[in-house]
Design a protein around this motif. Sequence first.
Motif, PDB file in Angstrom:
ATOM      1  N   UNK A  99     -12.879  -7.727  -0.271  1.00  0.00           N
ATOM      2  CA  UNK A  99     -13.424  -7.753   1.097  1.00  0.00           C
ATOM      3  C   UNK A  99     -13.380  -6.388   1.782  1.00  0.00           C
ATOM      4  N   UNK A 100     -12.557  -5.458   1.302  1.00  0.00           N
ATOM      5  CA  UNK A 100     -12.392  -4.182   1.992  1.00  0.00           C
ATOM      6  C   UNK A 100     -13.508  -3.203   1.646  1.00  0.00           C
ATOM      7  N   UNK A 101     -13.938  -2.467   2.658  1.00  0.00           N
ATOM      8  CA  UNK A 101     -14.992  -1.465   2.473  1.00  0.00           C
ATOM      9  C   UNK A 101     -14.375  -0.130   2.064  1.00  0.00           C
ATOM     10  N   UNK A 129      -4.175  -7.878   4.036  1.00  0.00           N
ATOM     11  CA  UNK A 129      -5.549  -7.820   3.533  1.00  0.00           C
ATOM     12  C   UNK A 129      -5.657  -6.862   2.345  1.00  0.00           C
ATOM     13  N   UNK A 130      -4.904  -5.781   2.398  1.00  0.00           N
ATOM     14  CA  UNK A 130      -4.933  -4.812   1.288  1.00  0.00           C
ATOM     15  C   UNK A 130      -4.534  -5.492  -0.017  1.00  0.00           C
ATOM     16  N   UNK A 131      -3.573  -6.393   0.050  1.00  0.00           N
ATOM     17  CA  UNK A 131      -3.119  -7.095  -1.145  1.00  0.00           C
ATOM     18  C   UNK A 131      -4.120  -8.153  -1.591  1.00  0.00           C
ATOM     19  N   UNK A 132      -4.554  -8.995  -0.675  1.00  0.00           N
ATOM     20  CA  UNK A 132      -5.454 -10.087  -1.046  1.00  0.00           C
ATOM     21  C   UNK A 132      -6.844  -9.603  -1.427  1.00  0.00           C
ATOM     22  N   UNK A 181       0.800  -1.226   0.000  1.00  0.00           N
ATOM     23  CA  UNK A 181       0.000   0.000   0.000  1.00  0.00           C
ATOM     24  C   UNK A 181       0.832   1.275   0.000  1.00  0.00           C
ATOM     25  N   UNK A 182       2.144   1.147   0.207  1.00  0.00           N
ATOM     26  CA  UNK A 182       3.032   2.304   0.090  1.00  0.00           C
ATOM     27  C   UNK A 182       3.675   2.404  -1.295  1.00  0.00           C
ATOM     28  N   UNK A 183       3.532   1.367  -2.116  1.00  0.00           N
ATOM     29  CA  UNK A 183       4.182   1.334  -3.429  1.00  0.00           C
ATOM     30  C   UNK A 183       3.176   1.228  -4.570  1.00  0.00           C
ATOM     31  N   UNK A 184       2.070   1.915  -4.440  1.00  0.00           N
ATOM     32  CA  UNK A 184       1.017   1.836  -5.451  1.00  0.00           C
ATOM     33  C   UNK A 184       1.491   2.388  -6.794  1.00  0.00           C
ATOM     34  N   UNK A 244      -3.657  -9.884  -7.667  1.00  0.00           N
ATOM     35  CA  UNK A 244      -2.591 -10.464  -6.845  1.00  0.00           C
ATOM     36  C   UNK A 244      -2.809 -11.972  -6.749  1.00  0.00           C
ATOM     37  N   UNK A 245      -1.813 -12.746  -7.194  1.00  0.00           N
ATOM     38  CA  UNK A 245      -1.933 -14.205  -7.154  1.00  0.00           C
ATOM     39  C   UNK A 245      -1.334 -14.775  -5.880  1.00  0.00           C
TER      40      UNK A 245
END
Length: 396
Positions: free
Chosen positions: A271-273, A236-239, A176-179, A244-245
């Motif tokens: 899954x994230x809101x 969770x941010x990645x999955x 999330x820091x390397x978007x 993302x595999x």
Amino acid sequence: MQFRTDPKSGNRLSVLGFGCMRFPRTLGMTDQAKTEQLIAKAVEAGINYFDTAHIYPGSEETLGSILEKHGLRDRVFIATKLPLMRCRAYEDFDVLLAGQLKKLRTDHIDYYLMHNLSDTALWQRLCDLGVERWIAEKKAEGTIRQLGFSFHGKAEEFLALLDAYSWDFCQIQYNYMNINYQAGREGMLKAHGMGLPVIVMEPLLGGRLAADLPPAAQNLFTQADPSRTPVDWALRWLWDQEAVTVVLSGMNEEAQLDENLRIADASRQGMLSEAEHQVYDGVIDALNDAYKVACTGCNYCMPCPNNVNIPGSFTAYNMSYTVGRLSAIQLYAMGISAFSPDNNYSPRQCVDCGLCEKKCPQHIAIPAELKNVLKQMEPWWLRVAMGAMRLQRTKK
């Protein structure tokens, strides 16, 4: 364990992969017993993707011996990497791969990567040596099953590399820091759109997103959900993302493995809101305000010919802006052996040779940043104490 399908091969890959660069160490050596326990437990829990490399000291040998000892080879996919800087002639490809197969105690590599393929110019150099013919031969005989590359370069080069060859997969630094850094989200989405599985490395940015977060960032996470750790938020941010595999994690403690397994089991795409995404936005702002150098502690810059402890210096320097300067200086003094007359690893030893900067996958201007470290981390009173202590020990 959750699995995602590699569309190129049909392989079902565990969403949590085991990064083998940071195996447990004791007295500077790989702790075989601890590593064996971790790997055996990881496989039993469903992890089936293990990522190592030629340049990770002792990693291939350790992984190979443990998989053989426990009869686990057929239950996992091995990913390892060709060290490109050692490839100067066609024959080098065979010599290097043969050595890796021997260390890993296997007759094939499931996922083979061109290690740190940074741009199309480097790929062209390899092509001039005949790498495409070599790859075709190895894939035809089954020695290499899937061919990909790992990347630490500029975004435009990643996009160009995707079109330069018919790859089977790719591996990128992403969190999330390397978007918008290196391959970034744009590169990841293009790779995914081409049907390539995307393997993610540095999900915790060398541990920076797991521990010692700036208070402002930690408070945002805690206020949103006090039951979740920073690691939980980062993974969770990645999955949450379909592209993302596999997410690689360099787990060297059983507690880390247990936590990551728990998070992986509870994670799903989408899954994230929206409220949770806003929390990440605030944390990103807080981290950008706090960290000064984007060092992940990968140690690619090491060893320094003048013995500067580069990663240790940057870790302490960043901490000085997050947990406090005095606490960070204490860590810094220990990390650079500041008071030793024989082993001084201070940035003061830097002679601006630039070797470290050429090897840094984060493209940090290391000599220039080390000068900033000196200003922040070696105040006059520390230099006086360092000099007095060295003089005293020299006299003894």
